[in-house]
Design a protein around this motif. Sequence first.
Motif, mmCIF file in Angstrom:
data_model
loop_
_atom_site.group_PDB
_atom_site.id
_atom_site.type_symbol
_atom_site.label_atom_id
_atom_site.label_comp_id
_atom_site.label_asym_id
_atom_site.label_seq_id
_atom_site.Cartn_x
_atom_site.Cartn_y
_atom_site.Cartn_z
ATOM 1 N N SER A 32 0.848 -1.183 0.000
ATOM 2 C CA SER A 32 0.000 0.000 0.000
ATOM 3 C C SER A 32 0.889 1.241 0.000
ATOM 4 N N VAL A 33 0.296 2.350 -0.424
ATOM 5 C CA VAL A 33 1.029 3.612 -0.488
ATOM 6 C C VAL A 33 0.286 4.649 0.329
ATOM 7 N N GLY A 34 1.025 5.401 1.111
ATOM 8 C CA GLY A 34 0.450 6.484 1.887
ATOM 9 C C GLY A 34 1.366 7.692 1.856
ATOM 10 N N ALA A 35 0.853 8.807 2.345
ATOM 11 C CA ALA A 35 1.625 10.045 2.492
ATOM 12 C C ALA A 35 2.262 10.508 1.189
ATOM 13 N N SER A 36 1.579 10.301 0.071
ATOM 14 C CA SER A 36 2.149 10.726 -1.210
ATOM 15 C C SER A 36 1.874 12.204 -1.446
ATOM 16 N N TYR A 37 2.882 12.903 -1.985
ATOM 17 C CA TYR A 37 2.693 14.300 -2.361
ATOM 18 C C TYR A 37 3.831 14.758 -3.262
ATOM 19 N N MET A 38 3.542 15.794 -4.020
ATOM 20 C CA MET A 38 4.529 16.490 -4.840
ATOM 21 C C MET A 38 4.496 17.952 -4.427
ATOM 22 N N PRO A 39 5.624 18.506 -3.976
ATOM 23 C CA PRO A 39 5.635 19.947 -3.742
ATOM 24 C C PRO A 39 5.483 20.669 -5.083
ATOM 25 N N GLN A 40 4.702 21.742 -5.113
ATOM 26 C CA GLN A 40 4.553 22.479 -6.364
ATOM 27 C C GLN A 40 5.951 22.855 -6.858
ATOM 28 N N PRO A 41 6.297 22.423 -8.080
ATOM 29 C CA PRO A 41 7.660 22.667 -8.558
ATOM 30 C C PRO A 41 7.910 24.131 -8.900
ATOM 31 N N VAL A 42 9.160 24.557 -8.693
ATOM 32 C CA VAL A 42 9.564 25.900 -9.085
ATOM 33 C C VAL A 42 10.037 25.901 -10.532
ATOM 34 N N SER A 43 10.407 24.743 -11.028
ATOM 35 C CA SER A 43 10.865 24.588 -12.404
ATOM 36 C C SER A 43 9.696 24.165 -13.291
ATOM 37 N N ALA A 44 9.715 24.573 -14.550
ATOM 38 C CA ALA A 44 8.644 24.205 -15.482
ATOM 39 C C ALA A 44 8.818 22.798 -16.031
ATOM 40 N N ASP A 45 10.010 22.205 -15.877
ATOM 41 C CA ASP A 45 10.241 20.903 -16.520
ATOM 42 C C ASP A 45 10.650 19.786 -15.570
ATOM 43 N N ALA A 47 10.227 18.069 -11.302
ATOM 44 C CA ALA A 47 9.604 18.099 -9.975
ATOM 45 C C ALA A 47 10.040 16.875 -9.186
ATOM 46 N N ALA A 48 9.875 16.937 -7.874
ATOM 47 C CA ALA A 48 10.165 15.809 -6.992
ATOM 48 C C ALA A 48 8.861 15.254 -6.445
ATOM 49 N N GLY A 49 8.890 14.000 -6.033
ATOM 50 C CA GLY A 49 7.718 13.373 -5.434
ATOM 51 C C GLY A 49 8.127 12.487 -4.279
ATOM 52 N N PHE A 50 7.226 12.409 -3.285
ATOM 53 C CA PHE A 50 7.514 11.661 -2.073
ATOM 54 C C PHE A 50 6.317 10.797 -1.700
ATOM 55 N N LEU A 51 6.582 9.641 -1.099
ATOM 56 C CA LEU A 51 5.534 8.723 -0.662
ATOM 57 C C LEU A 51 6.151 7.649 0.213
ATOM 58 N N THR A 52 5.284 6.837 0.820
ATOM 59 C CA THR A 52 5.727 5.696 1.611
ATOM 60 C C THR A 52 5.021 4.447 1.105
ATOM 61 N N VAL A 136 -1.407 5.225 -8.030
ATOM 62 C CA VAL A 136 -1.396 6.155 -6.901
ATOM 63 C C VAL A 136 -1.823 7.534 -7.389
ATOM 64 N N GLU A 137 -2.686 8.190 -6.627
ATOM 65 C CA GLU A 137 -3.073 9.578 -6.879
ATOM 66 C C GLU A 137 -2.234 10.450 -5.954
ATOM 67 N N MET A 138 -1.303 11.215 -6.532
ATOM 68 C CA MET A 138 -0.376 12.045 -5.760
ATOM 69 C C MET A 138 -0.825 13.505 -5.806
ATOM 70 N N PRO A 139 -1.252 14.069 -4.671
ATOM 71 C CA PRO A 139 -1.670 15.471 -4.660
ATOM 72 C C PRO A 139 -0.466 16.408 -4.747
ATOM 73 N N VAL A 140 -0.654 17.540 -5.425
ATOM 74 C CA VAL A 140 0.368 18.584 -5.497
ATOM 75 C C VAL A 140 0.091 19.556 -4.348
ATOM 76 N N LYS A 141 1.078 19.714 -3.493
ATOM 77 C CA LYS A 141 0.975 20.584 -2.310
ATOM 78 C C LYS A 141 1.775 21.861 -2.559
ATOM 79 N N SER A 142 1.745 22.778 -1.601
ATOM 80 C CA SER A 142 2.523 24.015 -1.728
ATOM 81 C C SER A 142 4.007 23.662 -1.800
ATOM 82 N N ALA A 143 4.794 24.555 -2.359
ATOM 83 C CA ALA A 143 6.238 24.329 -2.494
ATOM 84 C C ALA A 143 6.912 24.176 -1.132
ATOM 85 N N THR A 144 6.318 24.712 -0.081
ATOM 86 C CA THR A 144 6.904 24.654 1.262
ATOM 87 C C THR A 144 6.200 23.640 2.166
ATOM 88 N N TYR A 145 5.387 22.765 1.588
ATOM 89 C CA TYR A 145 4.616 21.792 2.376
ATOM 90 C C TYR A 145 5.535 20.949 3.263
#
Length: 151
Positions: A32-45, A47-52, A136-145
């Motif tokens: 199973s996957v939990g705690a997934s998120y992508m901080p809103q990227p500062v770059s146009a091309d 981004a990073a993503g995190f999950l467990t 997995v559905e990964m929500p995009v959070k604020s850049a400082t999340y």
Amino acid sequence: MTGVATTGIALTSALLLAGCGGSDTASGTDLSVGASYMPQPVSADMAAGFLTITNKSGTDDELTSVTTDSAGEVTLHETTGGAMEQVSSFEVPAHGQLVFKSGGNHLMFEKLKRRPEQGDTITLKLKFAKSGPLTVEMPVKSATYNPSTGH
């Protein structure tokens, strides 16, 4: 359907729709996957993503690739001693977890097709050596999340 089952389905649906980093489970597996998120990227091309990824089975597995329609490529990165290195796979230990977090192991979304904005959701497909794929559905959070505070 019983009232308890209906309530459980409604609650699960609400959590997924709210993008609260709910849990996704592969059919017929103990992953199973939990705690997934992508901080809103500062770059146009890029981004990073995190999950467990949690493995409740008694058998080790291995994350071998991640794909998404939102980027040209998703690569797996390991961070050791402050140095980032691309790897081909990660072990998901039996009765254990594989954690992707800021400053540690992470996903890199390269060649973004469009810059994700806070509130968007990115759909990923995780592929494993032994288990079936996991969507997995990964929500995009604020850049400082910060996941430890939820802000």
